[in-house]
Every structure is written in structure tokens, then in C-alpha cells.
Design an enzyme around this catalytic site. Sequence first.
Site, PDB file in Angstrom:
ATOM      1  NE  ARG A 180     -26.798 -34.413   9.305  1.00 37.85           N
ATOM      2  CZ  ARG A 180     -26.657 -35.266   8.056  1.00 37.85           C
ATOM      3  NH1 ARG A 180     -27.513 -36.463   8.173  1.00 37.85           N
ATOM      4  NH2 ARG A 180     -25.883 -35.586   7.903  1.00 37.85           N
ATOM      5  CG  ASP A 229     -22.584 -24.456  13.812  1.00 40.42           C
ATOM      6  OD1 ASP A 229     -23.340 -24.210  12.799  1.00 40.42           O
ATOM      7  OD2 ASP A 229     -22.868 -25.318  14.853  1.00 40.42           O
TER       8      ASP A 229
END
Lengths: 278, 130
Positions: free
Chosen positions: A34, A141
Site C-alpha cells: 500500500r 507483479d
Amino acid sequence: MTISPDAFTFVRELVRAESAIVLEPGKEYLVESRLVPLARTAGHPDVDAFVRELSTRRNPATLRLVVEALTTNETSWFRDSDPFTALRQSIFPTLAKTRPHRQIRVWAAACSSGQEPYSILMTAQDTPELAGWKVDMLATDLSQEMLDRARSGQYSQLEVNRGLPATTLVRHFERSGLGWRISPALSSQVQFRQLNLMRPFPPMGTFDVVFLRNVLIYFDLATKRDILRRVRQVMAPDGHLFLGAAEMTMGVDDAWERVPAGRSSVYRIREEHRSCVS
Amino acid sequence: MRVLIVDDSRAMRRIIGRILSDAGFEVLEAGDGQEAIDVLEAQVELPTLACVDWNMPVMDGLAFVTEVRRRPEWRVITLMMVTTESESDRIVRALAAGAHEYLIKPFTADAMLEKLDLLGLLPMPVGDPS
């Protein structure tokens, strides 16, 4: 690449004080994933450097951003819904008419904890035109922790509550401890691989559909342009690119054109640029 | 739009009620399935949605869903189970009885709003936080 214990403790105390949400040990991957975008936007090489400056200066606006980033809930399934409706109603049926080998290749370029590639595969299974087809899914990713999570196919109760219709839950998941695990029939269709979008792509063939959503917003213009140019090189000439709702190719790489797809939009390589595709 | 929240926990009715009133719903409440039927029978304007707990005294959520689906005049009501019951076979039973959606406790406000979005009961799609 994992956040340091000191940085994790600082963020954990901050979030607990501001939101009453407790980040248990083991949530380092969440904090890291995040905060990477915030760190990058603020010009820091990594999350540790970003948190170190934050703990010294305690800029109120940045503190608030950090708390918000950590308290926004987990990624949803079928996030934003419209791209998945477009896949089922128009894009997959169109591809089904033009792919003689009954095979479609899809790349989820920032797959995070896996909700997006699995949602794409569930959508393919709900598309009658693709019955009996092979859908070849590459999910990449930057974060190895995220890839490990995605590969495990293991999701908490809170995570499966997010945007997943109950009928889909019972069809594609099985109970696993306190949470749920994606069915092997689905997870076996995905190849997970670590990939940094800022570096040259490894050999990976061409794709009929690419999901690159909510990633470009974190890069500067030159990097966005470079990424979009390289995505063109791995895209089938008549392929479809999905970006996030707040992202566009206009003024970045005009070899792409925006085409309506249901309530969503998709990007396609302009006719005059298709000949340069390798 | 109106919603009927059927749950024997007053705290849970309050939590769900707050989420749904913020989303623009007018909230009706009942503490069990039988009370919910009494509330529905007393309404001139039926609620669009009922959020239904499973385990309740007098009449449980599954029996309530079955009863609502038995009455043609109540077919307009969208039924969502909101319960701690989280086994697959429970979910399958509730859907077979006529529930349209199933939300497992604990849940966040976003998760509830996304379920309403799936059911087409939100005036606006759920926003993208990024």
C-alpha cells in the site's frame, strides 16, 4: 524486499492511533504494497526511506495519506465491474470468432494479491462463446510477497466478501481453515511471475488482452510512455488493453486509440501502428 | 428505497442500519423472522431489500426467506442473508431457498455496498478508492 521491523512498528502505531485498526504481525506485505505508490510519488527509493522521513517530519497531510492507504480495504473481486462485463459481453465473444486455435492469452500486469487474474478467468468461464477454450493467463507483479499470496489462492473471509457474488463464491472456492481457497481448476490456469514494468519485458509471447489498471498513475510521463510502447510490442495487433478509470493513453502514447466497450473503454493499437508490432 | 433489517442483535441492526441509511435507504427493523413478517404485512409500501440474519429465535432467517418467496406479492423484495454462517452448504441452501445474495459477518461497509451494487440497488456504482 520486506519493510523493516521499525518502519512496520511506526506505521502500525500510527494506523492504530488514527483508525483503531490493528495491523497484526504478518501484515508487512500489506503495508509494503500500500505504501510503495506513496513512497514512489514522494521520490523515495523504498518504503523504509519514506517511513523514516515520515517519522521524523510527521507531515500531517502525508500521515493522513498513509492511514488512508492502509485503511482502504482489500482489493475487490471484479473491481469496477464494467471491464469484466465488457469482456463477457463483447471482447471475449469477438476474440472467439477470430482465434482458430481456440486459445486466448491474457496478461494481468499488476496482479497484486490475485483477485484480478482470477476474476478474469471466472469471467471467461461465464462466457458461453469460450466453452471448451483454453485461457492462458500470465499474472505478474513487482512484489514477490504478493505473488506468493496470489499463487496460494488463499483468501480471508473479509476478502471474499468484497465484490464476489455468492453464487461465484460457492462455484469457484472451497473452504480452507477460516478462509477460502480458489479452486485448483482455476488456479492451475494461471502462471505467476515476478516482473518490474519499468525494466525490459522478458520474452513472453503476445497477448490478446492486457490488464494494466491503476498502475500507470504512479509513474512519470516518460516511464508511462515507455511502458505503453513496450506493451504494444507484446500485444496481438487486434488485442485489447484495459487501463484504470483514471488513466489514459492520450498525450502519452498516441499509437493507442480508446474504443468504447459497454460502459467501459478499452485501448487498441491504431491501424497504422499495427505493422510495427513484432 | 426502504430496507428491512432482520437480526436479533440490536447492535447489528444499528450497524447495518447506519450503513444503509447513509446509502439513502429508509430503515425498518425486526428482531426475528416472525416479527419481520408482521412488519411486512403492516406495510403499504414494501421494502426493496431485506437483510436477514440466519440464527434468530422464533423464526430463523432461512424460514423467513422461504416464507417471503412463498408469497407472490412479496416477490419484489430482494433478499440478502447477512450472517456468520459461512459454510458452502449453508450458502447453497440459502440461495436455493430464494436469497439473492449472501454476506458473511464480519463485513465492512464497503463490502455491504458492493453487494448492493451487485444487486443493482445502489444509485451510483461503488467508487474506486484509488
